[in-house]
Structures are given as C-alpha cells and as structure tokens.
Design a protein around this motif. Structure first.
Motif, mmCIF file in Angstrom:
data_model
loop_
_atom_site.group_PDB
_atom_site.id
_atom_site.type_symbol
_atom_site.label_atom_id
_atom_site.label_comp_id
_atom_site.label_asym_id
_atom_site.label_seq_id
_atom_site.Cartn_x
_atom_site.Cartn_y
_atom_site.Cartn_z
ATOM 1 N N UNK A 131 -51.137 42.696 31.569
ATOM 2 C CA UNK A 131 -50.394 42.076 30.468
ATOM 3 C C UNK A 131 -49.009 41.682 30.969
ATOM 4 N N UNK A 132 -48.632 40.430 30.756
ATOM 5 C CA UNK A 132 -47.359 39.945 31.251
ATOM 6 C C UNK A 132 -46.185 40.285 30.347
ATOM 7 N N UNK A 133 -44.991 40.257 30.919
ATOM 8 C CA UNK A 133 -43.763 40.508 30.169
ATOM 9 C C UNK A 133 -43.632 39.532 29.006
ATOM 10 N N UNK A 134 -44.072 38.294 29.201
ATOM 11 C CA UNK A 134 -43.917 37.264 28.182
ATOM 12 C C UNK A 134 -45.090 37.109 27.247
ATOM 13 N N UNK A 135 -46.072 38.015 27.307
ATOM 14 C CA UNK A 135 -47.222 37.916 26.404
ATOM 15 C C UNK A 135 -46.904 38.364 24.981
ATOM 16 N N UNK B 81 -46.510 30.976 28.672
ATOM 17 C CA UNK B 81 -46.109 31.522 29.968
ATOM 18 C C UNK B 81 -46.058 33.042 29.875
ATOM 19 N N UNK B 82 -47.057 33.738 30.433
ATOM 20 C CA UNK B 82 -47.094 35.203 30.355
ATOM 21 C C UNK B 82 -45.952 35.905 31.086
ATOM 22 N N UNK B 83 -45.244 35.194 31.958
ATOM 23 C CA UNK B 83 -44.146 35.811 32.712
ATOM 24 C C UNK B 83 -42.768 35.449 32.171
ATOM 25 N N UNK B 84 -42.715 34.601 31.178
ATOM 26 C CA UNK B 84 -41.441 34.089 30.689
ATOM 27 C C UNK B 84 -40.481 35.222 30.339
ATOM 28 N N UNK B 85 -39.225 35.141 30.776
ATOM 29 C CA UNK B 85 -38.541 34.022 31.429
ATOM 30 C C UNK B 85 -38.490 34.143 32.951
ATOM 31 N N UNK B 86 -39.402 34.909 33.535
ATOM 32 C CA UNK B 86 -39.295 35.229 34.959
ATOM 33 C C UNK B 86 -40.260 34.427 35.827
ATOM 34 N N UNK B 87 -39.990 34.446 37.108
ATOM 35 C CA UNK B 87 -40.792 33.734 38.095
ATOM 36 C C UNK B 87 -41.890 34.647 38.640
ATOM 37 N N UNK B 88 -43.024 34.045 38.984
ATOM 38 C CA UNK B 88 -44.066 34.791 39.674
ATOM 39 C C UNK B 88 -45.160 35.308 38.760
ATOM 40 N N UNK C 254 -56.971 35.148 23.346
ATOM 41 C CA UNK C 254 -57.815 35.963 22.475
ATOM 42 C C UNK C 254 -57.888 37.408 22.974
ATOM 43 N N UNK C 255 -57.919 37.560 24.292
ATOM 44 C CA UNK C 255 -58.034 38.909 24.870
ATOM 45 C C UNK C 255 -56.730 39.693 24.707
ATOM 46 N N UNK C 256 -55.613 39.003 24.852
ATOM 47 C CA UNK C 256 -54.323 39.655 24.604
ATOM 48 C C UNK C 256 -54.226 40.044 23.129
#
Length: 519
Positions: free
Chosen positions: A47-51, A349-356, A293-295
């Motif tokens: 799970x990303x920070x931006x999810x 963007x699951x990583x927003x506001x970060x790169x990678x 949907x999975x998130x």
C-alpha cells in the motif's frame, strides 16, 4: 399450588439475576486484569503513502475507514519501512533489527526458503507472551519455513538462502511431504495461533494453520492461475484469500473478549499486493480499475476489524496500528498484475507526493502510512511529523506494556511510547537508515537524505536504464524543499556528505543503530 408457582417463578428470577450478576462481575474482573491494552497490527502489503485519502487529498480511492482510524488517533507523516520490499520489513517489524544484518542482505525470501528469524531471537510475540498476552498471527507470513520429507527430516535446514532461480527450487519441492508438520513458523516464534496463506503468489497454494498445510496440494498450479509455479490444492481461489483471513481475524477478536488476558494480533494482509484480486463485491467500486478496488477492499477490512472490536466491547482498550510493508509498485491490476507505474495512467499516484515505487531507495519505496489509535489513552486527531521506523514498533510496545527495560535489547529500534501517549513531543530519532531491494543504502538526518546508490537501487532503475539515464552513486537531497528528490546537492555540501556517510558506515560496522543497545 398458586403459592408454589409464584415462589418457583421468584426462584427462577433470583437465579437469573444471580447468573447475570456473576457474569457482569466476571466481565468486570476480566477488564480489570486487562490493565495493558489489546494490540493489533494491521500490515497492508504494497500500500502506497498516497493511496489513503487521509494522506493524499487527490487519491482516487475511497478509504473512509482508514480516514476514520487516523481521526481517532495519530497519523505519522514521516514513517518508513525498514526495507522497500516485503520480507526484510516483516523481519524488522517483528524483531527490531534491520534484515540486512542477516543472511538476507537484499531481496526477499522465495518459496521453500528456510526461516529468516533465529528461533532464539526475541520477537514482538515472545515479548508480549512473557507479559501474559494471548498471541496470534493471521495472513501473510513470508519469513520462511522448515519443510519435511516423508521421514520427517527437514529438507532445507542446512541450505543457505537460495538464489532466485525456479530451476534450483523445483528439486527441493519434489522432496517435500505436505502431510508432515512444518518447522520454524509463527508458532515457534511466540504466536499461539497462526492462520494464513504464507505468500499469495508462492507455492504451496493452500491455507496454513499453525504448523500444518490445511489442504494437501494435489495438483500443480496451472499457468492460467497467477503466481509462481508449484503445488496447489484443488479449488484454490485467489479472490477468496482476503475475505478468508479477514473472517479469521474477526473471529479471533470476538473470542478474545472472554479471556482475562490481553491479546496481540499480527494481521498481515495480502492486499493490494499482486495477485491484485479484489473479491466480487469490491469489483468496480472505484473508477481506476482492479488496483483501486483492491485498496478499497483493504479499507473495508480495516473497518471490519474496528467493527469486531466495537461489537465485542474491546475497542476502547485496544491499540491499533495500521501501516504498510513498503511502497506501492503502482500496478493497475491487468491480469492481476500490470506494469510497474501503470496505475498512474488513471490519474491516481500511490506514491504522491514522493518519487519512486516499491523496491526503490527513493521515498516512494519506503515512506509508508502509519496510524496508531487507542481510544482509552491516545488523544484523537493528531498529526505527527517525527521520523519513525517500523522497526521502532517492538521497543514502543515494550514501553507501553511495562517492559521498557527491554528496549535496549533491539539493535535498530527506538521507544516512541512517550510520543504515542502524549507525554513528550521531543524527537526520538536523529536519523534512520533506508534500504532498497537491491541492497542500496540511504541515511536520513533531519530534512537531509543521503543515498549511497547509483540510481534508485530498485525497480525505477530499470526504467532509467531504458531511457539511457544514469544517476550518480552519491545523491544528497533536502526533502523539505525537494520531496521529489530531483535536485542532487552532494557537490554543494561535501562536509554533510562526509558526516552522514561516516554515520551510516558506523551503524553498519558496529552492528546496531540504537544508541541504548546493550547485548
């Protein structure tokens, strides 16, 4: 006769109220005994920070339950997984030691690898069990097992962590007798109970309970089913995994309401990791396809845990931690997977506001959501910007449960209990080490981040190489002014580079980063 009837009814009433009073007193006695909180760690997978919406206002995924959990406690904004990939993070979370100090210096364990956690090592479960906790692990394990042959002899106990080569692993799989008990799993590391599927995209494709495979594999997984090759139990359904482990977790919580002991539940989700397999009722619930949907199903699961606690009267005195084992690979879910970064085409963007992405040394690889709630003791609606690592969880729980003296036993873990409980806002960490899937290192100090790796040290490198791009082996970024890590300042601050690199090398060579560590 009427006299006797009236008295008989009176006797029944007295008996009823007597039983009710005894039951009430018994429950009060149990509550008194549970002076320390129940503890649940919900660990999402990829799970990303931006999810979650609470971390990213532009998220395209409804996450009302995660939002509500954050409102009920503390939302950390600078929390990091010990690694940008799975196994080493789970190791660091449960033991308080960076995994790169073990035989697993990079990457993850694969199917048939032996256990990574030493059987004599203290874990969160063994520590809490010593304090009277009932303990359970439900969901993904991914920390290795000892597999037996037909004679009950372990076939992988003398092997080093094996190369990531399916051809080398198949002969080992052929020796395994799935009727035999497994060794080295959760129940040997402090957990009273385990139920899960180990790793959803690894053989054997079956559920595990305690030290047994529940349904003996009777076929080889067909290529039409997502995952690595290997044995599978008939009827295996990837979409049934999350619902099954969620129901198990709910049942465990409800059962614990009758216990005089507090409980610890390590609930390791299999979502939204590949196979991206949302159950039927979640399909089409978002506008960005299977990944969204999975998130959303992850969010529902968080809600079910809170609901089970409320229903059983345990929410007030339960400390809930919600986090992720690393960043998101940003796959869109095409054929239960998709290309890395493909979900960004949907506007999410699951990583927003970060790169990678997952696996990278950039922030998107290891900066994760981290929420802690405990209605009885933690003030609600807090946002905390302190530097925090998931390897700090074990020392923090030691502090909360009256085992503060144990904090010095964990090489890379710091005690944040005073921060959780609002007793101090003094920074606990001065620095932290980040680690990528390929074994690249970075070190943080305040707003500064020094990367000792060419490129991202992870999957983003592949994309860079395809474009003919190459980043220098030393990168220095100021995350406050440059959260996207685009402006390399290493040439402008040579003394800072020297200072931070020396600290990193010291932590690596001396075997610990916790200044209070004592063997």
């Amino acid at each position: 006769m009427r006299f006797f009837k009236i008295n008989f009814k009176s006797i029944l009433a007295i008996a009823f109220f007597g039983i009710a009073a005894f039951s009430f007193a018994k429950k009060n006695e149990m509550k008194e005994k549970k002076s320390t909180p129940n503890i649940i760690i919900i660990l999402a997978d990829d799970l990303g920070f931006g999810d979650p919406e609470v971390y990213n206002p532009d998220s395209k995924i409804p996450t009302p339950n995660i939002n509500a959990l954050a409102k009920s406690g503390i939302r950390f904004t600078d929390a990091h997984s010990p690694s940008a990939v799975c196994t080493p993070t789970r190791y660091g979370l449960l033991t308080g030691q960076y995994s790169w100090r073990t035989a697993l210096e990079n990457g993850v364990l694969l199917y048939w690898d032996k256990p990574l956690i030493d059987q004599n090592r203290q874990t969160i479960a063994t520590m809490l069990k010593e304090s009277g906790y009932n303990t359970a692990a439900i969901g993904k394990w991914h920390l290795g097992w000892l597999w037996s042959d037909e004679h009950g002899e372990y076939v992988n106990d003398t092997l080093s962590i094996m190369p990531h080569d399916a051809k080398l692993r198949q002969p080992l799989a052929d020796k395994i007798d799935f009727h035999q008990a497994l060794g080295g799993g959760p129940t040997t590391l402090g957990f009273d109970y385990y139920f899960g599927d180990d790793v959803p995209n690894y053989a054997p494709y079956s559920f595990f309970e305690n030290d047994r495979v529940l349904q003996i594999p009777d076929m080889i997984k067909p290529d039409s089913i997502y995952g690595n090759p290997g044995p599978m139990s008939s009827g295996w359904d990837l979409r049934a995994v999350m619902p099954k482990i969620t129901l198990k977790a709910e049942k465990y919580i409800e059962e614990q309401a009758d216990s005089s002991n507090p409980f610890f539940l390590y609930f390791a989700l299999t979502a939204p990791h590949t196979p991206i397999a949302p159950a039927g009722e979640f399909q089409g619930k978002t506008r960005i396809g299977p990944y969204g949907d999975y998130v959303h199903q992850v969010d529902y699961t968080v809600g079910q845990i809170v609901k089970a606690l409320k229903k059983s009267g345990q929410l007030e005195n339960t400390l809930i931690i919600f986090t992720s084992d690393n960043g998101s690979p940003q796959r869109d879910g095409t054929e239960m997977s998709g290309a890395v970064g493909s979900v960004k085409a949907t506007g999410h963007d699951p990583s927003k506001p970060y790169r990678g992405t997952k696996a990278d040394i950039f922030e998107g690889g290891h900066r994760v959501p981290f929420i802690v709630s405990w209605p009885a003791a933690i003030k609600n609606d807090q946002v905390n910007s302190q530097l925090f690592g998931l390897n700090d969880v074990i020392s923090t729980l030691a502090g909360i449960t009256g085992n503060k003296e144990k904090s010095s036993q964990f090489e890379d873990s710091r005690d944040f209990s005073s921060v959780f409980l609002g007793k101090s806002d003094k920074p606990v960490r001065e620095d932290i080490i980040n680690h990528s899937s390929k074994g690249s290192f970075a070190i943080r100090k305040g707003d500064w981040k020094l990367i000792m790796a060419e490129g991202s040290g992870g999957w983003t490198n592949v994309a860079q190489a395809a474009k003919g791009e190459k980043l220098p082996s030393i990168q220095l970024y100021n995350l406050k002014t440059d959260p996207q890590e685009l402006n390399n300042l290493q040439a402008e601050y040579p003394e800072l580079v020297k200072e931070m690199s020396a600290k990193l090398e010291k932590y690596k060579s001396q075997g610990y980063s916790n200044p209070d560590f004592s063997k």
